[in-house]
Design an enzyme around this catalytic site. Sequence first.
Site, PDB file in Angstrom:
ATOM      1  N   ASP A  82       4.622  10.307  -3.699  1.00 56.35           N
ATOM      2  CA  ASP A  82       5.566   9.182  -3.788  1.00 56.35           C
ATOM      3  C   ASP A  82       6.463   9.285  -5.034  1.00 56.35           C
ATOM      4  O   ASP A  82       7.519   8.655  -5.082  1.00 56.35           O
ATOM      5  CB  ASP A  82       4.806   7.852  -3.832  1.00 56.35           C
ATOM      6  CG  ASP A  82       3.873   7.675  -2.643  1.00 56.35           C
ATOM      7  OD1 ASP A  82       3.978   8.471  -1.686  1.00 56.35           O
ATOM      8  OD2 ASP A  82       3.040   6.765  -2.677  1.00 56.35           O
ATOM      9  N   GLN A  91       3.130  15.840   5.344  1.00 56.07           N
ATOM     10  CA  GLN A  91       3.776  15.925   4.025  1.00 56.07           C
ATOM     11  C   GLN A  91       2.790  16.152   2.888  1.00 56.07           C
ATOM     12  O   GLN A  91       3.168  16.509   1.788  1.00 56.07           O
ATOM     13  CB  GLN A  91       4.544  14.624   3.731  1.00 56.07           C
ATOM     14  CG  GLN A  91       5.724  14.406   4.618  1.00 56.07           C
ATOM     15  CD  GLN A  91       6.088  12.934   4.738  1.00 56.07           C
ATOM     16  OE1 GLN A  91       6.998  12.466   4.077  1.00 56.07           O
ATOM     17  NE2 GLN A  91       5.380  12.192   5.566  1.00 56.07           N
TER      18      GLN A  91
HETATM   19  O1  F6P Z   1       0.444   7.338  -1.846  1.00 60.18           O
HETATM   20  C1  F6P Z   1       0.489   8.460  -1.041  1.00 60.18           C
HETATM   21  C2  F6P Z   1       0.604   8.094   0.417  1.00 60.18           C
HETATM   22  O2  F6P Z   1       0.724   9.288   1.168  1.00 60.18           O
HETATM   23  C3  F6P Z   1       1.748   7.129   0.746  1.00 60.18           C
HETATM   24  O3  F6P Z   1       2.997   7.773   0.778  1.00 60.18           O
HETATM   25  C4  F6P Z   1       1.272   6.587   2.072  1.00 60.18           C
HETATM   26  O4  F6P Z   1       1.817   5.317   2.312  1.00 60.18           O
HETATM   27  C5  F6P Z   1      -0.223   6.503   1.894  1.00 60.18           C
HETATM   28  O5  F6P Z   1      -0.554   7.408   0.861  1.00 60.18           O
HETATM   29  C6  F6P Z   1      -1.026   6.854   3.122  1.00 60.18           C
HETATM   30  O6  F6P Z   1      -2.379   6.684   2.852  1.00 60.18           O
HETATM   31  P1  F6P Z   1      -3.555   7.187   3.796  1.00 60.18           P
HETATM   32  O7  F6P Z   1      -3.849   8.625   3.446  1.00 60.18           O
HETATM   33  O8  F6P Z   1      -4.698   6.293   3.464  1.00 60.18           O
HETATM   34  O9  F6P Z   1      -3.097   7.063   5.206  1.00 60.18           O
END
Ligand code: F6P
Length: 356
Positions: A137, A281
């Site tokens: 992020d 990503q």
């Molecule tokens: O903070 C990193 C991130 O990839 C964000 O961009 C995204 O909203 C979130 O984590 C997703 O989290 P999880 O891996 O719990 O789905």
Amino acid sequence: MRLGVLTSGGDCAGLNAVIRAVVRRADTYGFQVVGIHKGTHGLLTRPVEAVPITSADVSGLVGRGGTVLETTNKGDPFAYPDGNGGLIDRSADIGNGYHELGLDALIGIGGDGSLAILDRLARRGGWNLVGIPKTIDNDVGHTETAIGFASAVAVATEALDRLDVTAASHSRVMVLEVMGRDAGHVALHAGIAGGAHVILIPEIEYDIDTVCSYLERRRSRGHNHSLVVCAEAIKEPAGDRRLNTLAQGERRYGGVGERIAEAIAMRTGAETRVTVLGHVQRGGSPVAADRVLASAFGVAAVDLCAEHRFGRMVAWQHRRVIDLPIEDAIGSYQAVELDDTMVTTARGLGITFGDT
Ligand code: F6P
């Protein structure tokens, strides 16, 4: 010295490269390194889940995605699920885990949330912490970039490159939804690098009619296709952010791209398709820039430990690694600023944010 190292929060490309750099730099001082599993969870379990790591163990890790130490972005130790639907403070248990390992310092690799928790734990437990910022992020304050960001941008850029040609083949408007929680850095950078025509980020309020007029103008000028990149945290055309509640009760963004595509199709008659890039990503090999950053941060973090300079986070500023108090970094969340050079650049390229 005996140093602990852990990865905390969501994974990203480049974490293994940091672990490798920490271990190799520690080796040059004759320090021991102990790898703690699954972030602070490893310090909560008994026996503590941790293993010594040597230079031989990290051989070949520089380009490997994920984290060999594993990680978690769940379970705030100050409000930890007690198994009966309640929450309890487990911070003292984590502190005991740190002391059980006989650590002189802990190197914590995390984003703003994880670093804030680690900083609080270290203050409360009286232990020594050095932080390394990682997050796709790129929203940690006082560092121009964090580990994982460049790789995520590269993946999103490649996706746009691929979408561009298929969009052109079918005369479509392609919408790419990218991650970034509440910050639009990934969408902004990938949008510029991948030739997007519209970039929608949470920091800039868009109007769907403005977006559609822009796309119609492009079409009337003979462009048969367009690329729209949107950050997962933008509001839907109807006004709300698209948060989904997962099985474990957590809330995550996801799905706003579908709403944008629908609205464009309804208003312009264009054929639209959506790609939600998601965790693609975060996985895969780190790009060279992340490997280099990870190496520089890992070395600098061990140097801070050697100098007994704790409570510091390493950061990248003006072509070099600097360090600053962790509390300063976590106290200044870094969203995209309206006068960000990349915002100006995008506008200069004729890209719209849907605001004018
Ligand atoms: O903070 C990193 C991130 O990839 C964000 O961009 C995204 O909203 C979130 O984590 C997703 O989290 P999880 O891996 O719990 O789905």
